[in-house]
Design a protein around this motif. Sequence first.
Motif, PDB file in Angstrom:
ATOM      1  N   PRO A  92       0.630  -1.232   0.046  1.00  0.00           N
ATOM      2  CA  PRO A  92       0.090   0.051  -0.011  1.00  0.00           C
ATOM      3  C   PRO A  92       0.819   1.372   0.126  1.00  0.00           C
ATOM      4  O   PRO A  92       0.391   2.189  -0.660  1.00  0.00           O
ATOM      5  CB  PRO A  92      -0.699  -0.125   1.192  1.00  0.00           C
ATOM      6  CG  PRO A  92      -1.145  -1.599   1.543  1.00  0.00           C
ATOM      7  CD  PRO A  92       0.285  -2.199   1.206  1.00  0.00           C
ATOM      8  N   VAL A  93       1.994   1.313   0.504  1.00  0.00           N
ATOM      9  CA  VAL A  93       2.635   2.655   0.809  1.00  0.00           C
ATOM     10  C   VAL A  93       3.348   2.762  -0.788  1.00  0.00           C
ATOM     11  O   VAL A  93       3.671   3.850  -1.204  1.00  0.00           O
ATOM     12  CB  VAL A  93       3.766   2.729   1.813  1.00  0.00           C
ATOM     13  CG1 VAL A  93       2.899   2.676   3.163  1.00  0.00           C
ATOM     14  CG2 VAL A  93       4.751   1.700   1.931  1.00  0.00           C
ATOM     15  N   GLU A  94       3.741   1.523  -1.274  1.00  0.00           N
ATOM     16  CA  GLU A  94       3.925   1.945  -2.881  1.00  0.00           C
ATOM     17  C   GLU A  94       2.982   2.162  -3.778  1.00  0.00           C
ATOM     18  O   GLU A  94       3.239   3.179  -4.727  1.00  0.00           O
ATOM     19  CB  GLU A  94       4.598   0.377  -3.274  1.00  0.00           C
ATOM     20  CG  GLU A  94       6.067   0.037  -2.694  1.00  0.00           C
ATOM     21  CD  GLU A  94       6.390  -1.395  -2.918  1.00  0.00           C
ATOM     22  OE1 GLU A  94       7.497  -1.466  -3.021  1.00  0.00           O
ATOM     23  OE2 GLU A  94       5.585  -2.133  -2.805  1.00  0.00           O
ATOM     24  N   PHE A  95       1.805   1.844  -3.403  1.00  0.00           N
ATOM     25  CA  PHE A  95       0.827   2.461  -4.322  1.00  0.00           C
ATOM     26  C   PHE A  95       0.523   3.851  -4.047  1.00  0.00           C
ATOM     27  O   PHE A  95      -0.019   4.534  -4.829  1.00  0.00           O
ATOM     28  CB  PHE A  95      -0.634   1.678  -3.870  1.00  0.00           C
ATOM     29  CG  PHE A  95      -0.925   0.298  -4.741  1.00  0.00           C
ATOM     30  CD1 PHE A  95      -1.158   0.445  -6.171  1.00  0.00           C
ATOM     31  CD2 PHE A  95      -0.861  -0.990  -4.380  1.00  0.00           C
ATOM     32  CE1 PHE A  95      -1.269  -0.606  -6.880  1.00  0.00           C
ATOM     33  CE2 PHE A  95      -1.056  -1.990  -5.011  1.00  0.00           C
ATOM     34  CZ  PHE A  95      -1.166  -2.035  -6.249  1.00  0.00           C
ATOM     35  N   LEU A  96       0.624   4.253  -2.580  1.00  0.00           N
ATOM     36  CA  LEU A  96       0.611   5.615  -2.481  1.00  0.00           C
ATOM     37  C   LEU A  96       1.558   6.436  -3.364  1.00  0.00           C
ATOM     38  O   LEU A  96       1.147   7.516  -3.890  1.00  0.00           O
ATOM     39  CB  LEU A  96       0.958   6.101  -0.980  1.00  0.00           C
ATOM     40  CG  LEU A  96       1.273   7.375  -0.617  1.00  0.00           C
ATOM     41  CD1 LEU A  96      -0.630   8.138  -0.718  1.00  0.00           C
ATOM     42  CD2 LEU A  96       1.555   7.431   0.865  1.00  0.00           C
ATOM     43  N   LEU A  97       2.805   6.205  -3.348  1.00  0.00           N
ATOM     44  CA  LEU A  97       3.953   6.497  -4.477  1.00  0.00           C
ATOM     45  C   LEU A  97       3.264   6.634  -5.888  1.00  0.00           C
ATOM     46  O   LEU A  97       3.440   7.748  -6.493  1.00  0.00           O
ATOM     47  CB  LEU A  97       5.062   5.978  -4.378  1.00  0.00           C
ATOM     48  CG  LEU A  97       5.989   6.040  -2.931  1.00  0.00           C
ATOM     49  CD1 LEU A  97       7.409   5.403  -3.169  1.00  0.00           C
ATOM     50  CD2 LEU A  97       6.184   7.419  -2.619  1.00  0.00           C
ATOM     51  N   HIS A  98       2.555   5.508  -6.165  1.00  0.00           N
ATOM     52  CA  HIS A  98       2.135   5.423  -7.526  1.00  0.00           C
ATOM     53  C   HIS A  98       0.943   6.341  -7.905  1.00  0.00           C
ATOM     54  O   HIS A  98       1.034   7.156  -8.520  1.00  0.00           O
ATOM     55  CB  HIS A  98       1.642   3.908  -7.826  1.00  0.00           C
ATOM     56  CG  HIS A  98       0.801   3.815  -9.115  1.00  0.00           C
ATOM     57  ND1 HIS A  98       1.109   3.980 -10.324  1.00  0.00           N
ATOM     58  CD2 HIS A  98      -0.548   3.645  -9.101  1.00  0.00           C
ATOM     59  CE1 HIS A  98       0.110   3.785 -11.185  1.00  0.00           C
ATOM     60  NE2 HIS A  98      -0.967   3.486 -10.648  1.00  0.00           N
ATOM     61  N   ALA A  99       0.147   6.464  -6.879  1.00  0.00           N
ATOM     62  CA  ALA A  99      -1.192   7.779  -6.901  1.00  0.00           C
ATOM     63  C   ALA A  99      -0.323   9.051  -7.042  1.00  0.00           C
ATOM     64  O   ALA A  99      -0.810   9.668  -7.734  1.00  0.00           O
ATOM     65  CB  ALA A  99      -2.039   7.378  -5.831  1.00  0.00           C
ATOM     66  N   LEU A 100       0.588   9.313  -5.981  1.00  0.00           N
ATOM     67  CA  LEU A 100       1.130  10.732  -6.140  1.00  0.00           C
ATOM     68  C   LEU A 100       1.821  10.858  -7.422  1.00  0.00           C
ATOM     69  O   LEU A 100       1.596  11.886  -7.815  1.00  0.00           O
ATOM     70  CB  LEU A 100       2.204  10.811  -4.959  1.00  0.00           C
ATOM     71  CG  LEU A 100       2.852  11.908  -4.659  1.00  0.00           C
ATOM     72  CD1 LEU A 100       1.723  12.959  -4.307  1.00  0.00           C
ATOM     73  CD2 LEU A 100       3.703  11.888  -3.232  1.00  0.00           C
ATOM     74  N   ALA A 101       2.668   9.870  -7.809  1.00  0.00           N
ATOM     75  CA  ALA A 101       3.182  10.050  -9.154  1.00  0.00           C
ATOM     76  C   ALA A 101       2.139  10.485 -10.449  1.00  0.00           C
ATOM     77  O   ALA A 101       2.281  11.440 -10.949  1.00  0.00           O
ATOM     78  CB  ALA A 101       4.035   8.962  -9.691  1.00  0.00           C
TER      79      ALA A 101
END
Length: 194
Positions: A92-101
Amino acid sequence: MASTMSPAIPQVERNGLDVARMTATVAALKADPALAQFEFRARNRWVTGGENRSTIQDFRGAGAEDTSRTVAFEFTNGEPPVLLGRNEGANPVEFLLHALAGCVTTTTVLHATARGIELESIRTRLTGTIDLQGLLALADVPAGYEGIRIEMDVRAKNATEAELDELIGFAKAHSPVCNTVCRPVPVIVERMRL
């Protein structure tokens, strides 16, 4: 038989966006600000261990329930072995980076288009640091990211370095995901039957 044809309105695309549609959308939102209210939704179910799946399909926006998506998008959240998972998917914290990017990039493209900037490319690298002692309640440190760095390589045909720097700063301030992460947002977590 005579027919009347209205003159064709040329479709102008800049950076892959239809400029006329973008202009019409902005005008509609200015005329009726209630159309700008959106409610996005996600559903999630636990599978096993650190694996769970989210589905995203329906949302409300522009004054109505959206029906354009006939099939839900599905995302598998997992964990790497070092965090007791099996690499079922990004965590999930990697998905947060994906969403932010994704959001900062899309916001950059949208505002570049509105400014008449013709983009050649955007490449972004994100890094975030987390101290897992917060997650595990082993120390009094934040459970989430301590900091996130976004490095953007933005190239355009017709913009100066100063204009691109200003565009990136504007995108940071107006990206919904970046804005959500950068300020305190109330999140309610409650137990209920679904």
